[in-house]
Scaffold this active site. Structure first.
Site, mmCIF file in Angstrom:
data_model
loop_
_atom_site.group_PDB
_atom_site.id
_atom_site.type_symbol
_atom_site.label_atom_id
_atom_site.label_comp_id
_atom_site.label_asym_id
_atom_site.label_seq_id
_atom_site.Cartn_x
_atom_site.Cartn_y
_atom_site.Cartn_z
ATOM 1 N N LYS A 69 0.795 -1.226 0.000
ATOM 2 C CA LYS A 69 0.000 0.000 0.000
ATOM 3 C C LYS A 69 0.836 1.289 0.000
ATOM 4 C CE LYS A 69 -4.214 -1.813 2.055
ATOM 5 N NZ LYS A 69 -5.258 -1.621 3.074
ATOM 6 N N ASN A 90 -4.799 2.211 -1.823
ATOM 7 C CA ASN A 90 -5.353 0.849 -1.943
ATOM 8 C C ASN A 90 -6.130 0.672 -3.243
ATOM 9 O OD1 ASN A 90 -7.778 2.198 -1.419
ATOM 10 N ND2 ASN A 90 -8.610 0.480 -0.260
ATOM 11 N N ASP A 105 -9.847 3.016 2.210
ATOM 12 C CA ASP A 105 -9.886 2.426 3.561
ATOM 13 C C ASP A 105 -10.497 3.412 4.565
ATOM 14 O OD1 ASP A 105 -8.778 -0.081 2.994
ATOM 15 O OD2 ASP A 105 -6.736 0.681 3.147
ATOM 16 N N ALA A 132 -3.546 0.470 9.355
ATOM 17 C CA ALA A 132 -5.002 0.603 9.483
ATOM 18 C C ALA A 132 -5.345 1.838 10.314
ATOM 19 C CB ALA A 132 -5.582 -0.656 10.126
ATOM 20 N N ASN A 151 -1.222 3.412 21.723
ATOM 21 C CA ASN A 151 -0.477 2.326 21.078
ATOM 22 C C ASN A 151 0.530 1.709 22.040
ATOM 23 O OD1 ASN A 151 0.107 0.810 18.685
ATOM 24 N ND2 ASN A 151 2.046 1.925 18.482
ATOM 25 N N ARG A 152 0.815 0.420 21.809
ATOM 26 C CA ARG A 152 1.822 -0.270 22.620
ATOM 27 C C ARG A 152 3.124 0.532 22.604
ATOM 28 N NH1 ARG A 152 3.768 -6.096 20.594
ATOM 29 N NH2 ARG A 152 4.312 -4.820 18.784
ATOM 30 N N THR A 153 3.589 0.918 21.410
ATOM 31 C CA THR A 153 4.786 1.752 21.302
ATOM 32 C C THR A 153 4.314 3.204 21.252
ATOM 33 O OG1 THR A 153 5.780 -0.014 19.997
ATOM 34 C CG2 THR A 153 6.907 2.125 19.966
HETATM 35 P P1 NAP Z 1 0.526 -2.825 11.191
HETATM 36 O O1 NAP Z 1 0.764 -1.626 10.356
HETATM 37 O O2 NAP Z 1 1.564 -3.889 11.256
HETATM 38 O O3 NAP Z 1 0.230 -2.296 12.717
HETATM 39 C C1 NAP Z 1 0.071 -3.220 13.749
HETATM 40 C C2 NAP Z 1 -0.397 -2.499 15.020
HETATM 41 O O4 NAP Z 1 -0.702 -3.492 16.014
HETATM 42 C C3 NAP Z 1 0.661 -1.579 15.634
HETATM 43 O O5 NAP Z 1 0.024 -0.483 16.244
HETATM 44 C C4 NAP Z 1 1.291 -2.499 16.711
HETATM 45 O O6 NAP Z 1 1.836 -1.789 17.794
HETATM 46 C C5 NAP Z 1 0.062 -3.239 17.185
HETATM 47 N N1 NAP Z 1 0.400 -4.523 17.806
HETATM 48 C C6 NAP Z 1 0.889 -5.633 17.205
HETATM 49 N N2 NAP Z 1 1.049 -6.619 18.118
HETATM 50 C C7 NAP Z 1 0.666 -6.108 19.313
HETATM 51 C C8 NAP Z 1 0.592 -6.635 20.635
HETATM 52 N N3 NAP Z 1 0.952 -7.904 20.897
HETATM 53 N N4 NAP Z 1 0.112 -5.852 21.623
HETATM 54 C C9 NAP Z 1 -0.277 -4.579 21.374
HETATM 55 N N5 NAP Z 1 -0.216 -4.019 20.133
HETATM 56 C C10 NAP Z 1 0.246 -4.768 19.118
HETATM 57 O O7 NAP Z 1 -0.819 -3.579 10.776
HETATM 58 P P2 NAP Z 1 -2.111 -2.940 10.048
HETATM 59 O O8 NAP Z 1 -1.950 -3.034 8.589
HETATM 60 O O9 NAP Z 1 -2.394 -1.616 10.665
HETATM 61 O O10 NAP Z 1 -3.242 -4.014 10.451
HETATM 62 C C11 NAP Z 1 -3.699 -4.124 11.790
HETATM 63 C C12 NAP Z 1 -4.948 -4.994 11.849
HETATM 64 O O11 NAP Z 1 -6.013 -4.369 11.153
HETATM 65 C C13 NAP Z 1 -4.782 -6.382 11.201
HETATM 66 O O12 NAP Z 1 -5.446 -7.314 11.998
HETATM 67 C C14 NAP Z 1 -5.459 -6.253 9.864
HETATM 68 O O13 NAP Z 1 -5.998 -7.478 9.415
HETATM 69 C C15 NAP Z 1 -6.587 -5.280 10.229
HETATM 70 N N6 NAP Z 1 -7.098 -4.512 9.069
HETATM 71 C C16 NAP Z 1 -8.424 -4.560 8.820
HETATM 72 C C17 NAP Z 1 -8.946 -3.822 7.783
HETATM 73 C C18 NAP Z 1 -10.420 -3.884 7.517
HETATM 74 O O14 NAP Z 1 -10.859 -3.366 6.486
HETATM 75 N N7 NAP Z 1 -11.211 -4.458 8.388
HETATM 76 C C19 NAP Z 1 -8.115 -3.029 6.984
HETATM 77 C C20 NAP Z 1 -6.747 -2.997 7.273
HETATM 78 C C21 NAP Z 1 -6.251 -3.745 8.322
HETATM 79 P P3 NAP Z 1 3.398 -1.346 17.813
HETATM 80 O O15 NAP Z 1 3.446 -0.040 17.061
HETATM 81 O O16 NAP Z 1 3.714 -1.217 19.261
HETATM 82 O O17 NAP Z 1 4.176 -2.441 17.114
#
Ligand code: NAP
Length: 273
Positions: A69, A90, A105, A132, A151-153
């Site tokens: 993306k 996207n 999105d 997201a 956020n965690r971080t």
């Molecule tokens: P990403 O860019 O990798 O971001 C991941 C996020 O999750 C970061 O804020 C990370 O925090 C946090 N995280 C990961 N593991 C964690 C833990 N164990 N405890 C606390 N926080 C944690 O991923 P993304 O693309 O944003 O996607 C995130 C989720 O949204 C996924 O499940 C994806 O499938 C979903 N999603 C859904 C849609 C929809 O249309 N429904 C669209 C896009 C994404 P840190 O910064 O601390 O690492």
């Protein structure tokens, strides 16, 4: 299919279990549009060839998903203002031989929330600061919500809040002391597992709680929210609404939302992973 059939699709890697072809193909059928939608498994080192190949093939539309993306932007002639602000594309459309990038999105997240609440003037907490979160925070800002990013971080939350003009930022635990109208989980916590990013007692009964995680559909966070008396919104709706906005952009036709949602459910039953 004939030579006139409009070919579109999604580029992602790996392409294993996307439900986008099911949603779009069902919508094309329901609206009598002569088009077909494929999933193209494109690893990062072939993304440039795939996107510029659109021009050669006259492919008018492509959706773009993980992990492309952001990197896709380097291969486009133009990125619209909203996608540039979010920092992610996207949706790619070929218009007058120019490749244009957009993002649906953010509007998908907003339309999903609007099923339960008008975010204008409301306090919204976004959990997470990744890809997201960027779209969700932007959408909530466009709708006039006051946004806190947790956020965690913490440093990532702070950077995103500064960049997109959110009200405040902090660690996930700060939710305990806030009593927001809207909570959106955009962390990957709960994806394919039964854990939640928030303790049940952090979820106020008056809130709308949306989970971007859509697999499983009824996540631990959503079950806790329902038990607390809050309204729960599955991540399915965010995904269906963003696909519906792509459909509108590409066909100039009102999307058949119910048909797309049913196709999403059916594809999940066929391939539940
Ligand atoms: P990403 O860019 O990798 O971001 C991941 C996020 O999750 C970061 O804020 C990370 O925090 C946090 N995280 C990961 N593991 C964690 C833990 N164990 N405890 C606390 N926080 C944690 O991923 P993304 O693309 O944003 O996607 C995130 C989720 O949204 C996924 O499940 C994806 O499938 C979903 N999603 C859904 C849609 C929809 O249309 N429904 C669209 C896009 C994404 P840190 O910064 O601390 O690492």
């Amino acid at each position: 299919m004939s030579a006139n059939t409009m070919v579109c699709g999604i580029v992602l890697h790996p392409a294993g279990h996307t439900r986008s072809p099911a949603m779009h193909n069902a919508a094309f059928r329901a609206c009598g549009i002569d088009a077909t939608y494929h999933a193209f498994d494109v690893p990062p080192d072939r993304l440039g060839d795939a996107i510029t190949g659109m021009r050669g093939l006259g492919l008018r539309q492509l959706a773009v998903s993980i992990p492309h993306k952001t990197t896709v932007m380097a291969h486009l002639d133009r990125v619209d203002e909203r996608a540039a602000a979010i920092g992610a594309v996207n949706t790619v459309t070929l218009r007058e031989n120019k490749l244009e990038g957009a993002n649906t999105d953010w509007i998908g997240a907003l339309r999903a929330l609007e099923r339960e609440i008008d975010p204008k003037g409301r306090h919204a907490v976004v959990l997470g600061a990744g890809g997201a979160a960027r779209a969700v925070v932007y959408g909530l800002g466009q709708a006039g919500a006051l946004v806190s990013i947790l956020n965690r971080t913490e440093s990532r939350a702070r950077e995103l809040a500064n960049e997109l003009g959110a009200k405040e930022s902090g660690p996930l635990e700060a939710l305990a002391d806030l009593s927001p109208d809207i909570i959106v989980n955009t962390t990957s916590v709960g994806l394919g597992s039964d854990v939640s990013p928030a303790a049940p007692e952090w979820l106020p009964a008056h809130a709308v709680v949306m989970d971007a995680v859509y697999q499983p559909e009824n996540t631990r966070l959503l079950r806790d929210a329902t038990q607390r008396g809050a309204r729960a919104l599955p991540g399915k709706w965010m995904l269906v609404h963003q696909a519906a906005e792509q459909f509108r952009l590409w066909t100039d036709t009102d999307p058949p939302l119910d048909v797309m949602a049913q196709a999403f459910d059916a594809a999940g039953r066929d391939s539940p992973s």
